[in-house]
Design a protein around this motif. Structure first.
Motif, PDB file in Angstrom:
ATOM      1  N   ASN A   4       0.857  -1.179   0.000  1.00  0.00           N
ATOM      2  CA  ASN A   4       0.000   0.000   0.000  1.00  0.00           C
ATOM      3  C   ASN A   4       0.895   1.231   0.000  1.00  0.00           C
ATOM      4  O   ASN A   4       1.681   1.422   0.929  1.00  0.00           O
ATOM      5  CB  ASN A   4      -0.881   0.052   1.261  1.00  0.00           C
ATOM      6  CG  ASN A   4      -1.966  -1.002   1.233  1.00  0.00           C
ATOM      7  OD1 ASN A   4      -2.357  -1.477   0.168  1.00  0.00           O
ATOM      8  ND2 ASN A   4      -2.461  -1.369   2.399  1.00  0.00           N
ATOM      9  N   PHE A   5       0.810   2.027  -1.019  1.00  0.00           N
ATOM     10  CA  PHE A   5       1.633   3.238  -1.015  1.00  0.00           C
ATOM     11  C   PHE A   5       1.082   4.249  -2.014  1.00  0.00           C
ATOM     12  O   PHE A   5       0.217   3.936  -2.853  1.00  0.00           O
ATOM     13  CB  PHE A   5       3.096   2.920  -1.320  1.00  0.00           C
ATOM     14  CG  PHE A   5       3.310   2.298  -2.668  1.00  0.00           C
ATOM     15  CD1 PHE A   5       3.376   0.929  -2.818  1.00  0.00           C
ATOM     16  CD2 PHE A   5       3.450   3.102  -3.807  1.00  0.00           C
ATOM     17  CE1 PHE A   5       3.561   0.353  -4.066  1.00  0.00           C
ATOM     18  CE2 PHE A   5       3.644   2.535  -5.060  1.00  0.00           C
ATOM     19  CZ  PHE A   5       3.696   1.158  -5.185  1.00  0.00           C
ATOM     20  N   VAL A   6       1.632   5.443  -1.905  1.00  0.00           N
ATOM     21  CA  VAL A   6       1.249   6.529  -2.798  1.00  0.00           C
ATOM     22  C   VAL A   6       2.532   7.088  -3.400  1.00  0.00           C
ATOM     23  O   VAL A   6       3.544   7.213  -2.703  1.00  0.00           O
ATOM     24  CB  VAL A   6       0.521   7.655  -2.017  1.00  0.00           C
ATOM     25  CG1 VAL A   6       0.221   8.823  -2.942  1.00  0.00           C
ATOM     26  CG2 VAL A   6      -0.735   7.121  -1.366  1.00  0.00           C
ATOM     27  N   CYS A   7       2.476   7.389  -4.675  1.00  0.00           N
ATOM     28  CA  CYS A   7       3.638   7.982  -5.332  1.00  0.00           C
ATOM     29  C   CYS A   7       3.182   9.304  -5.946  1.00  0.00           C
ATOM     30  O   CYS A   7       2.217   9.336  -6.722  1.00  0.00           O
ATOM     31  CB  CYS A   7       4.151   7.009  -6.388  1.00  0.00           C
ATOM     32  SG  CYS A   7       5.773   7.392  -7.011  1.00  0.00           S
ATOM     33  N   GLY A  26       0.376  14.718  -9.451  1.00  0.00           N
ATOM     34  CA  GLY A  26      -0.708  13.798  -9.113  1.00  0.00           C
ATOM     35  C   GLY A  26      -0.268  12.738  -8.101  1.00  0.00           C
ATOM     36  O   GLY A  26       0.922  12.584  -7.794  1.00  0.00           O
ATOM     37  N   TYR A  27      -1.266  12.033  -7.607  1.00  0.00           N
ATOM     38  CA  TYR A  27      -1.026  10.952  -6.647  1.00  0.00           C
ATOM     39  C   TYR A  27      -1.410   9.630  -7.300  1.00  0.00           C
ATOM     40  O   TYR A  27      -2.567   9.431  -7.670  1.00  0.00           O
ATOM     41  CB  TYR A  27      -1.864  11.160  -5.386  1.00  0.00           C
ATOM     42  CG  TYR A  27      -1.510  12.419  -4.633  1.00  0.00           C
ATOM     43  CD1 TYR A  27      -0.580  12.392  -3.593  1.00  0.00           C
ATOM     44  CD2 TYR A  27      -2.100  13.642  -4.971  1.00  0.00           C
ATOM     45  CE1 TYR A  27      -0.245  13.552  -2.905  1.00  0.00           C
ATOM     46  CE2 TYR A  27      -1.768  14.805  -4.292  1.00  0.00           C
ATOM     47  CZ  TYR A  27      -0.849  14.754  -3.262  1.00  0.00           C
ATOM     48  OH  TYR A  27      -0.513  15.902  -2.592  1.00  0.00           O
ATOM     49  N   THR A  40      -5.747  13.994  -8.408  1.00  0.00           N
ATOM     50  CA  THR A  40      -5.099  15.311  -8.311  1.00  0.00           C
ATOM     51  C   THR A  40      -4.960  15.720  -6.839  1.00  0.00           C
ATOM     52  O   THR A  40      -4.061  16.479  -6.487  1.00  0.00           O
ATOM     53  CB  THR A  40      -5.934  16.384  -9.045  1.00  0.00           C
ATOM     54  OG1 THR A  40      -7.294  16.280  -8.614  1.00  0.00           O
ATOM     55  CG2 THR A  40      -5.877  16.179 -10.551  1.00  0.00           C
ATOM     56  N   LYS A  41      -5.860  15.211  -6.026  1.00  0.00           N
ATOM     57  CA  LYS A  41      -5.801  15.460  -4.577  1.00  0.00           C
ATOM     58  C   LYS A  41      -5.919  14.100  -3.917  1.00  0.00           C
ATOM     59  O   LYS A  41      -6.727  13.267  -4.323  1.00  0.00           O
ATOM     60  CB  LYS A  41      -6.989  16.351  -4.185  1.00  0.00           C
ATOM     61  CG  LYS A  41      -6.883  16.987  -2.809  1.00  0.00           C
ATOM     62  CD  LYS A  41      -7.982  18.037  -2.620  1.00  0.00           C
ATOM     63  CE  LYS A  41      -8.065  18.470  -1.171  1.00  0.00           C
ATOM     64  NZ  LYS A  41      -8.339  17.366  -0.218  1.00  0.00           N
ATOM     65  N   LEU A  42      -5.106  13.827  -2.919  1.00  0.00           N
ATOM     66  CA  LEU A  42      -5.095  12.495  -2.315  1.00  0.00           C
ATOM     67  C   LEU A  42      -6.356  12.266  -1.487  1.00  0.00           C
ATOM     68  O   LEU A  42      -6.614  12.995  -0.525  1.00  0.00           O
ATOM     69  CB  LEU A  42      -3.851  12.319  -1.438  1.00  0.00           C
ATOM     70  CG  LEU A  42      -3.658  10.898  -0.893  1.00  0.00           C
ATOM     71  CD1 LEU A  42      -3.373   9.907  -2.017  1.00  0.00           C
ATOM     72  CD2 LEU A  42      -2.549  10.862   0.143  1.00  0.00           C
ATOM     73  N   PRO A  43      -7.162  11.269  -1.846  1.00  0.00           N
ATOM     74  CA  PRO A  43      -8.355  10.987  -1.041  1.00  0.00           C
ATOM     75  C   PRO A  43      -7.975  10.635   0.399  1.00  0.00           C
ATOM     76  O   PRO A  43      -6.953   9.965   0.642  1.00  0.00           O
ATOM     77  CB  PRO A  43      -8.971   9.776  -1.751  1.00  0.00           C
ATOM     78  CG  PRO A  43      -8.448   9.841  -3.149  1.00  0.00           C
ATOM     79  CD  PRO A  43      -7.059  10.390  -3.017  1.00  0.00           C
ATOM     80  N   GLU A  44      -8.804  11.071   1.282  1.00  0.00           N
ATOM     81  CA  GLU A  44      -8.586  10.897   2.718  1.00  0.00           C
ATOM     82  C   GLU A  44      -8.226   9.450   3.096  1.00  0.00           C
ATOM     83  O   GLU A  44      -7.308   9.206   3.879  1.00  0.00           O
ATOM     84  CB  GLU A  44      -9.870  11.338   3.460  1.00  0.00           C
ATOM     85  CG  GLU A  44      -9.793  11.306   4.977  1.00  0.00           C
ATOM     86  CD  GLU A  44      -8.666  12.141   5.558  1.00  0.00           C
ATOM     87  OE1 GLU A  44      -8.313  13.168   4.936  1.00  0.00           O
ATOM     88  OE2 GLU A  44      -8.105  11.745   6.598  1.00  0.00           O
ATOM     89  N   LYS A  45      -8.934   8.499   2.481  1.00  0.00           N
ATOM     90  CA  LYS A  45      -8.749   7.101   2.893  1.00  0.00           C
ATOM     91  C   LYS A  45      -7.352   6.548   2.616  1.00  0.00           C
ATOM     92  O   LYS A  45      -6.980   5.505   3.137  1.00  0.00           O
ATOM     93  CB  LYS A  45      -9.810   6.207   2.254  1.00  0.00           C
ATOM     94  CG  LYS A  45      -9.813   6.196   0.739  1.00  0.00           C
ATOM     95  CD  LYS A  45     -10.879   5.223   0.212  1.00  0.00           C
ATOM     96  CE  LYS A  45     -11.076   5.404  -1.286  1.00  0.00           C
ATOM     97  NZ  LYS A  45     -12.007   4.439  -1.863  1.00  0.00           N
ATOM     98  N   TYR A  46      -6.586   7.260   1.773  1.00  0.00           N
ATOM     99  CA  TYR A  46      -5.219   6.788   1.500  1.00  0.00           C
ATOM    100  C   TYR A  46      -4.163   7.585   2.268  1.00  0.00           C
ATOM    101  O   TYR A  46      -2.963   7.405   2.066  1.00  0.00           O
ATOM    102  CB  TYR A  46      -4.912   6.875   0.000  1.00  0.00           C
ATOM    103  CG  TYR A  46      -5.902   6.142  -0.863  1.00  0.00           C
ATOM    104  CD1 TYR A  46      -6.160   4.787  -0.662  1.00  0.00           C
ATOM    105  CD2 TYR A  46      -6.583   6.794  -1.885  1.00  0.00           C
ATOM    106  CE1 TYR A  46      -7.090   4.115  -1.449  1.00  0.00           C
ATOM    107  CE2 TYR A  46      -7.506   6.133  -2.681  1.00  0.00           C
ATOM    108  CZ  TYR A  46      -7.751   4.790  -2.457  1.00  0.00           C
ATOM    109  OH  TYR A  46      -8.652   4.128  -3.235  1.00  0.00           O
TER     110      TYR A  46
END
Lengths: 425, 425
Positions: A4-7, A26-27, A40-46
């Protein structure tokens, strides 16, 4: 990094064969190894996911090399003055014969895997040699590297030197079965693919046995098709009962269809009937533009294949090609399509940047399932490219940066790579 | 390092268009800036010369880029989906217009010169823009770099945007004379070359005036010829009285001959008469294979030109080409010659490694005099290439290392460079 990650960065991916999607700053979200989407904006759940912030860098889907010969990596860029059949005799076969020695194989394969690991490619469909043990060594190295690959022990029982040729169809088949047994359950990222070298090096008897193995083990298949005019004429002699080269595989049931996923490399000179057959059977074409040029084979009508909806990806075809990175294959695919348009057949326009990008990612990725883009549900193959070595990224649109990356980037510009949801560097 | 020195390593150079000479662990001797020869054992009389020992590295003659646009370096690899005339309108002309600003020019030209300096190229015939002051800035930077170059302020007084087009033939000619006056005696390594952009952008009146300037100042000339079918058709409209594109230059006396050394870039579509004319006049062809492919122009019959003894070298043609290094032009020259042989005209065999190496060195070097090889009496242009990044040099013959360098080397592999007898790094 977990699955689970965000780049975060400048993201570019294909929606389809003609459409690029881009997202500045972007995310890209990976959840359980699978793409959850681009935002474009990181959703809260992530928000609790680990973040790799590569702002200003390009984030692209990993490239899928649909056709590459691992034992040929060592001599890429040598003997390029020969055509296919001569080149095989003088360079390829003598070198591949050395892979009978596992120690030799280990050293050479380690270098290939190391280079592929550094490249923008995340997956490949790879030819090894006839040697079972060496092929397993290659698979071990690939598994360790974190890359995902289909690897084939090559089958060949005729028209090749004693040093390389398998003793009989029976020996070749038995060896293949042993190889499959030996690696069964051993890997999580590397799988076997049945690999009759090409029609001229496989007897009818061998083809029959391979077809049985294919059905029994439900293996995918990779081989070569309609690469060079002299090769095609030879196949016509060897298999006079076949309507065309593809039919010579099809007679044995080794030419696509739902139960037999198949990649055929090259298809430079496929005739109308062969093209129809590939389309009907869902055969994947591995378009290898650099190799087709280096070996003076010709220019495959890739634009036509794409327009007709035939499954297709790109292949480096090292050592017919000189570079693993599919960026170079993309550049060459565009280049030769322009020459084909200008000199051979103006019906088909040159390939575009979105099209070759699609081929290197989604096009080839489809052979592995949902792979090759950042649409939700796709396996997470991605790399981060630092394109600041040759320009100021902020001065260009993402589409322009992609075009320049195709022509100007080098492997050393790859900063991070994710394969099947796992960061390998 | 002084102008007397010895360089020890693995030496390779051309004897003629077909013959490579190699010397393992050889001594390349430079005496007063000129090559004294290549020796397996260093003659006693040179024993006091400074020695640069690069044992195990390749020592090659510097490459001569016969055709490159300095102001286009900045946007190489962009807009490659267009043909020549569109590409000029959309990318080239708007960018070149910015060079009216000397500060802009200085920044961009500094980057071009820095990259050319790092490349294996030692000399070039370079297009600047129409702007006198910016062209002088480019010449200053080249002089400082130690490279040797012929640089042209471009002339163009028609068929181009207001922002770039010179106001009249008279203004263009006067500006050219002023430019020549201003730089007279200023440089030791950089010289002017008369540069009518191409026929479509130069009025008859301008051509007449340029021809006068050419005769008065005895300048060499560079321009473009028979690159693209649409361009050729346009020239036919613009100059209906000319028998062919070359003749449209020749009518003004700007097409070779002893008093007018001329380089014509491309010659992809030259007809029989034009070819004969080039041969008779000693016109140099700058063969630009990558550019001719990227702009979908076609494939020049370079093998034929070579066989017929026409003077020829290679051009990167940045930004039609994406890379300065002529290693890449050599690879592309071989590649497209194979496709031409296969798809267009099997009369002419593909170019070989010795042939493209000759083109990049002696072939283009001849435009500068005795330049481009290590035969005694040639000016000392050389570079040292470390080819250990991609293989173990000791495992290959020098000829093989040359072939691999063509396909695999990068600018960062260039360790040292000598230009006109002077070490620049």
């Amino acid at each position: 990094m977990e699955k689970n990650f965000v780049c975060k960065g400048d993201i570019c991916y294909s929606k389809d064969a003609r459409t690029l999607e881009t997202c500045k700053d972007g995310y890209l979200v990976c959840e359980n190894g699978v793409c959850a989407g681009v935002f474009t904006k990181l959703p809260e759940k992530y928000s609790a996911f680990a973040l790799l912030d590569v702002t200003g860098k390009l984030i692209l889907p990993g490239f899928i090399d649909l056709h590459v010969h691992a034992p040929q990596y060592d001599y890429r860029g040598l003997g390029m003055d020969l055509e296919l059949l001569e080149w095989l005799d003088i360079h390829t076969f003598p070198e591949e014969a050395k892979y009978a020695d596992p120690l030799y194989a280990k050293g050479k394969y380690a270098q290939f895997v190391s280079e592929m690991r550094k490249s923008p490619n995340t997956r490949g469909c790879i030819f090894a040699t006839v040697h079972r043990q060496s092929t397993e060594i290659l698979m071990n190295l690939l598994e360790e590297s974190g890359l995902i690959a289909m690897v084939g022990k090559v089958n060949m029982d005729r028209n090749s030197p004693d040093s390389l040729r398998e003793k009989s169809a029976e020996v070749s088949a038995l060896d293949t079965i042993q190889w499959i047994a030996q690696i069964s359950g051993k890997y999580t990222r590397v799988t076997p693919i049945l690999t009759p070298r090409f029609l001229p090096s496989c007897s009818d008897e061998l083809m029959k046995r391979l077809a049985e193995i294919q059905r029994q083990y439900r293996l995918p298949v990779q081989s070569h098709l309609s690469e060079n005019p002299a090769e095609i004429a030879w196949v016509r002699e060897l298999s006079p009962e076949s309507r065309n080269y593809g039919d010579a595989y099809d007679r044995f049931g080794l030419f696509g269809g739902k139960e037999c996923p198949t990649i055929m490399a090259h298809c430079v000179w496929s005739d109308e009937e062969e093209i129809v057959q590939m389309k009907e059977r869902g055969v994947f074409i591995a378009h290898c533009p650099e190799s087709n040029t280096n070996l003076a084979s010709g220019i495959a009508p890739a634009k036509r294949y794409l327009e007709e909806g035939i499954s297709m990806g790109l292949g480096s075809d090292v050592a017919g090609g000189t570079r693993c990175s599919l960026f170079f294959a993309m550049a060459e695919a565009i280049r030769v399509s322009k020459l084909r348009w200008r000199l051979v057949d103006a019906t088909w326009a040159p390939l575009t940047v979105p099209e070759v990008f699609y081929l290197a990612t989604m096009g080839g990725g489809a052979f592995f399932g949902k792979v090759g883009t950042f649409l939700p549900g796709y396996e997470m193959d991605a790399f981060v490219l630092d394109d600041s070595r040759y320009h100021r990224p902020e001065e260009y649109r993402i589409e322009e940066r992609l075009e320049r990356a195709i022509y100007l980037s080098e492997d050393r510009d790859v900063l991070h790579k994710f394969v099947g949801g796992r960061q390998i560097f």
